[in-house]
Motif scaffolding. Structure first.
Motif, short mmCIF file in Angstrom:
data_model
loop_
_atom_site.label_atom_id
_atom_site.label_comp_id
_atom_site.label_asym_id
_atom_site.label_seq_id
_atom_site.Cartn_x
_atom_site.Cartn_y
_atom_site.Cartn_z
N TYR A 274 0.88 -1.17 0.00
CA TYR A 274 0.00 0.00 0.00
C TYR A 274 0.92 1.22 0.00
CZ TYR A 274 -3.23 3.59 1.57
OH TYR A 274 -3.96 4.74 1.66
N PHE A 275 0.72 2.11 -0.95
CA PHE A 275 1.60 3.26 -1.04
C PHE A 275 1.03 4.42 -0.24
CE2 PHE A 275 2.90 0.64 -4.56
CZ PHE A 275 4.28 0.70 -4.44
N SER A 276 1.82 4.87 0.73
CA SER A 276 1.39 5.94 1.64
C SER A 276 1.12 7.22 0.89
CB SER A 276 2.50 6.18 2.67
OG SER A 276 2.34 7.46 3.23
N GLN A 277 0.10 7.94 1.37
CA GLN A 277 -0.19 9.24 0.76
C GLN A 277 0.40 10.36 1.59
OE1 GLN A 277 -4.56 8.56 -0.31
NE2 GLN A 277 -3.43 8.87 -2.19
N GLY A 278 1.25 9.99 2.54
CA GLY A 278 1.88 10.99 3.38
C GLY A 278 3.05 11.67 2.70
N ASP A 279 3.33 11.28 1.46
CA ASP A 279 4.48 11.81 0.75
C ASP A 279 4.17 11.86 -0.75
OD1 ASP A 279 7.67 12.09 0.95
OD2 ASP A 279 7.12 10.98 -0.85
N PRO A 280 4.58 12.92 -1.43
CA PRO A 280 4.25 13.04 -2.85
C PRO A 280 4.78 11.88 -3.72
CG PRO A 280 5.10 15.11 -2.00
CD PRO A 280 5.28 14.11 -0.91
N LEU A 281 5.95 11.35 -3.40
CA LEU A 281 6.52 10.27 -4.21
C LEU A 281 5.64 9.01 -4.15
CD1 LEU A 281 8.66 8.61 -5.76
CD2 LEU A 281 9.83 8.27 -3.57
N THR A 282 5.33 8.56 -2.94
CA THR A 282 4.52 7.35 -2.83
C THR A 282 3.08 7.61 -3.25
OG1 THR A 282 4.52 7.82 -0.46
CG2 THR A 282 5.89 5.99 -1.21
N ALA A 283 2.63 8.87 -3.10
CA ALA A 283 1.27 9.20 -3.56
C ALA A 283 1.17 9.01 -5.07
CB ALA A 283 0.92 10.63 -3.17
N CYS B 186 -1.38 18.83 10.07
CA CYS B 186 -2.37 19.87 9.80
C CYS B 186 -2.20 21.05 10.76
CB CYS B 186 -3.76 19.26 9.92
SG CYS B 186 -5.08 20.46 9.70
N PRO B 187 -2.09 22.26 10.21
CA PRO B 187 -1.94 23.44 11.08
C PRO B 187 -3.23 23.76 11.84
CG PRO B 187 -2.10 24.10 8.78
CD PRO B 187 -2.05 22.61 8.79
N GLU B 188 -4.37 23.24 11.38
CA GLU B 188 -5.65 23.53 12.02
C GLU B 188 -5.94 22.61 13.20
OE1 GLU B 188 -8.61 25.34 10.06
OE2 GLU B 188 -6.89 26.46 9.28
N CYS B 189 -5.65 21.28 13.00
CA CYS B 189 -6.08 20.32 14.03
C CYS B 189 -4.95 19.41 14.51
CB CYS B 189 -7.23 19.47 13.50
SG CYS B 189 -6.73 18.29 12.25
N GLY B 190 -3.79 19.45 13.86
CA GLY B 190 -2.65 18.66 14.32
C GLY B 190 -2.62 17.23 13.80
N ARG B 191 -3.68 16.80 13.06
CA ARG B 191 -3.65 15.44 12.51
C ARG B 191 -2.67 15.37 11.35
NH1 ARG B 191 -9.47 16.09 12.57
NH2 ARG B 191 -10.53 14.85 14.17
N LYS B 192 -2.39 14.12 10.91
CA LYS B 192 -1.49 13.95 9.76
C LYS B 192 -2.14 14.45 8.47
CE LYS B 192 1.35 10.69 8.86
NZ LYS B 192 1.94 9.36 8.56
N MET B 193 -1.31 14.92 7.56
CA MET B 193 -1.80 15.34 6.24
C MET B 193 -1.46 14.26 5.22
SD MET B 193 -2.98 18.63 6.46
CE MET B 193 -2.67 19.61 4.99
N GLN B 194 -2.29 14.17 4.17
CA GLN B 194 -2.04 13.22 3.08
C GLN B 194 -1.89 13.98 1.78
OE1 GLN B 194 -5.57 10.78 3.01
NE2 GLN B 194 -4.47 9.09 3.99
N CYS B 195 -1.11 13.40 0.86
CA CYS B 195 -0.98 13.97 -0.47
C CYS B 195 -2.00 13.26 -1.36
CB CYS B 195 0.44 13.76 -0.98
SG CYS B 195 0.82 14.83 -2.34
N ARG B 196 -3.10 13.94 -1.68
CA ARG B 196 -4.16 13.29 -2.44
C ARG B 196 -4.23 13.84 -3.86
NH1 ARG B 196 -7.58 13.96 2.34
NH2 ARG B 196 -9.21 15.01 1.16
N THR B 197 -5.02 13.18 -4.69
CA THR B 197 -5.15 13.61 -6.08
C THR B 197 -6.60 13.95 -6.38
OG1 THR B 197 -3.33 12.16 -6.68
CG2 THR B 197 -4.70 12.95 -8.47
N ASN B 198 -6.82 15.13 -6.93
CA ASN B 198 -8.15 15.52 -7.37
C ASN B 198 -8.55 14.68 -8.58
OD1 ASN B 198 -10.20 16.92 -8.97
ND2 ASN B 198 -9.94 18.59 -7.51
#
Ligand code: ZN
Length: 445
Positions: free
Chosen positions: A220-229, A405-417
């Motif tokens: 499973y490729f993590s979305q926490g990074d642009p490369l693996t996303a 996340c600067p708003e809530c502190g949770r992890k951010m993901q690199c997603r694709t529209n």
């Protein structure tokens, strides 16, 4: 079917056993080893045959090593294998910032060989696999070399025979679950199927059967990074697994049911080398309160199809305390470990049934392994015969830097529209019912 265009090798401990030179490499970087030292190194027994057979199939060969030019050439000349390679890229060609895990060396070799992206990189270390992922080619672990378990999961682990056979079909080199997800149905056109034996700490490798804690059937490729996303976007299994986040009522496809049936019926024979071996109890990592019980539902479907009534399917062996949080939103390994220790529980009514049993625990994704370790330790208290884990995928996580996340502190993901194909950063809190967070940020390279 498309052929493999080139095979690129790491040098140290992949082609040649150079463990005797470890001290020399560190103390005298850039120097060639003496004849006496070179005599202590050995080409792995299968290597000459492998190299000849690869070339005879019209596939090109290269080496990309973090070692220096004088050192690498001395070893290759001493063992008379230099002549097989169309390109040899060393530290001297890429310098410090181009060392693996940078893809620079691999990209230089591919350019020198004049090949496209149907390339295998064979190496024995995490930096080898990460460099291959960064170059968008397939990392392969060699079953013939020294096999220290490693953190990163490769596309496959191949023996010398399998490697030669697979040269005709680059896209066919897949772990079992990836193969099934790509086809959208459970079918096994090949006699062999690939999986990665794993330890509870997440290391994978050619482990002895008695040492295997879990088996991993895909990536499973993590979305926490642009490369693996980016890799995620092209990977059928990774995409399928991600659907559980996108759709709150996600139902696992029938092929996961059939894959699980296949695993339950075959794995005990593999572990025990007898036809009558079986798992006594099969269970899953449970869902959290208020979340979709996708694995429990899948297990119920499996139990209806499974013929051996001596195997018990218990979908509620474990449960989470009501206030357990989604691990995906949490940052580090320690936080996840503590959360599981506190919130994952074993149901009292089943405790006496575990003693002396062979228990299989199914999870869909192995990320840090905190959940599976927690589940193992709960069962260990009940003195089972043995515990096995299986997961459909292990997360490929390349960067260690996490974006929060600067708003809530949770992890951010690199997603694709989906409409525009553009990538963006999105908060993992988007998928949470409580305190949902819709924070996004533009992604720019
Ligand atoms: Zn947020």
């Amino acid at each position: 079917m498309s052929k493999v265009e080139a095979v690129i090798f790491d040098l140290d401990n992949t082609l040649v056993n150079t463990k005797a030179l470890e001290g020399f490499r560190k103390s005298t970087p850039g120097e060639a080893p003496s004849e006496d030292l070179l005599r202590e190194t050995k080409v792995y027994p299968k290597v000459r045959t492998i190299l000849r057979e690869i070339l005879s199939k019209g596939v090109k060969l290269a080496i990309v090593t973090n070692s220096t030019k004088r050192y690498a050439h001395a070893i290759l000349e001493f063992h008379d294998i230099k002549r097989y390679f169309g390109s040899i890229i060393t530290y001297n060609d890429v310098s410090l910032e181009g060392k693996k895990p940078s893809p620079n060396g691999i990209e230089m070799a591919m350019k020198a060989l004049n090949v496209g992206k149907k390339v295998l990189y064979i190496g024995d270390d995490e930096v080898d696999f990460n460099a291959a992922y960064a170059a968008h080619i397939k990392p392969i672990a060699p079953a013939w070399a020294s096999n220290n378990p490693i953190k990163q999961i490769p596309a496959a682990m191949l023996s010398s025979t399998y490697l030669i056979d697979e040269l005709d079909d680059y896209d066919g080199i897949k772990l079992l679950a990836e193969f099934v997800a790509r086809n959208g149905a459970f079918s096994l056109p090949k006699k062999r199927y690939y999986f990665m034996p794993m330890l509870l700490n997440g290391d994978v490798g050619a482990l002895k059967k008695e040492n295997i804690d879990a088996v991993c059937l895909g990536r499973y490729f993590s979305q926490g990074d642009p490369l693996t996303a980016l890799l995620h976007n092209k990977h059928a299994l990774s995409q399928e697994i991600y659907k559980k986040d996108l759709h709150p009522n996600y139902v696992m496809p029938e092929y996961f049911v059939d894959l699980t049936l296949f695993y339950i019926s075959k794995a005990p024979k593999f572990f025990y080398n007898t036809d009558d071996a079986r798992f006594d109890i099969v269970t899953v990592i449970p869902s959290k309160k208020g979340k979709n019980p996708r694995l429990e539902n899948m297990l119920n479907r499996v139990s209806k199809k499974y013929p051996d009534k001596a195997t018990r399917f218990i979908s509620d062996l474990f449960y989470f305390e009501d206030d357990a949080r989604s691990l995906k939103t949490l940052g580090g390994r320690d936080v996840r470990e503590a959360e599981i220790k506190e919130k994952l529980k074993l149901k009292n009514k089943y405790k006496h049934e575990i003693q002396g049993s062979k228990v299989l625990i199914i999870d869909d994704v192995f990320t840090t392994g905190a959940t599976l370790r927690g589940a193992f330790s709960l069962i260990e208290h009940c003195i089972p015969d043995r515990i096995f884990g299986v997961c459909f995928a292990k997360t490929v996580n390349i960067k260690t830097v996490d974006k929060f996340c600067p708003e809530c502190g949770r992890k951010m993901q690199c997603r694709t529209n989906r409409k525009t194909g553009k990538m963006f950063w999105g908060c993992t809190g988007y998928f949470e019912k409580t305190n949902q967070c819709r924070h996004t940020e533009d992604y720019s390279q």
